[in-house]
Structure formats: structure tokens, C-alpha cells
Scaffold this motif. Sequence first.
Motif, mmCIF file in Angstrom:
data_model
loop_
_atom_site.group_PDB
_atom_site.id
_atom_site.type_symbol
_atom_site.label_atom_id
_atom_site.label_comp_id
_atom_site.label_asym_id
_atom_site.label_seq_id
_atom_site.Cartn_x
_atom_site.Cartn_y
_atom_site.Cartn_z
ATOM 1 N N ASP A 13 -14.919 -11.887 -33.174
ATOM 2 C CA ASP A 13 -14.726 -10.647 -32.437
ATOM 3 C C ASP A 13 -15.138 -9.484 -33.335
ATOM 4 O OD1 ASP A 13 -13.305 -9.392 -29.952
ATOM 5 O OD2 ASP A 13 -12.585 -8.255 -31.680
ATOM 6 N N ASP A 14 -15.633 -8.406 -32.756
ATOM 7 C CA ASP A 14 -16.074 -7.256 -33.550
ATOM 8 C C ASP A 14 -14.939 -6.665 -34.387
ATOM 9 O OD1 ASP A 14 -18.131 -5.495 -34.386
ATOM 10 O OD2 ASP A 14 -17.385 -3.965 -33.020
ATOM 11 N N ASP A 16 -12.731 -8.514 -36.068
ATOM 12 C CA ASP A 16 -12.366 -9.434 -37.144
ATOM 13 C C ASP A 16 -12.770 -8.854 -38.503
ATOM 14 O OD1 ASP A 16 -11.339 -11.240 -35.342
ATOM 15 O OD2 ASP A 16 -13.103 -12.543 -35.344
ATOM 16 N N ARG A 46 -16.698 -5.815 -24.675
ATOM 17 C CA ARG A 46 -16.268 -6.704 -25.758
ATOM 18 C C ARG A 46 -17.495 -7.259 -26.471
ATOM 19 N NH1 ARG A 46 -11.732 -10.625 -23.577
ATOM 20 N NH2 ARG A 46 -11.617 -10.993 -25.813
ATOM 21 N N LYS A 48 -19.009 -9.795 -29.380
ATOM 22 C CA LYS A 48 -18.726 -11.026 -30.112
ATOM 23 C C LYS A 48 -19.959 -11.411 -30.915
ATOM 24 C CE LYS A 48 -14.804 -11.662 -27.867
ATOM 25 N NZ LYS A 48 -13.514 -11.692 -28.483
#
Length: 69
Positions: A13-14, A16, A46, A48
Amino acid sequence: MERKYFDPERIYDDNDVELDLIAPKSKRAQWRHKGVGPAYLCFGRRIKYDGHDLNSWVNSVRVSTSEAA
């Protein structure tokens, strides 16, 4: 030999923190806007990143230096 910095079986995920290894979140957003940087997936808002894509990108921007003679 291609090194693995990220788990190739994982989708990141961006948000993280592991992604800060390549750049801060704000810089990654700039890269996406400019169409540069690692490949990403977009699900609405979102963002990823596939671990395999991250490893490929990191290895592609690797700079090899030579020892001074």
C-alpha cells in the motif's frame, strides 16, 4: 543477478513505511503525476505497488560505479 529488496509475493500500500526505502510518499505522488518511478496499481484513489514491480524498478535504476585505477 537481480536483488530482491521487496517481497515479490506482496502488494504494498502507498502508506506502507517500507516504500520510504525508495522515496517519501510525497515524492512517489510526484513521480506518478509525471509518469516516472515504479509501476503501480490504482483502485480509485487507492495506490498499490506489486513487490515484483518494485524489485524490477529498483534494479533498473541501480548505478554501477567502477573502482578508480
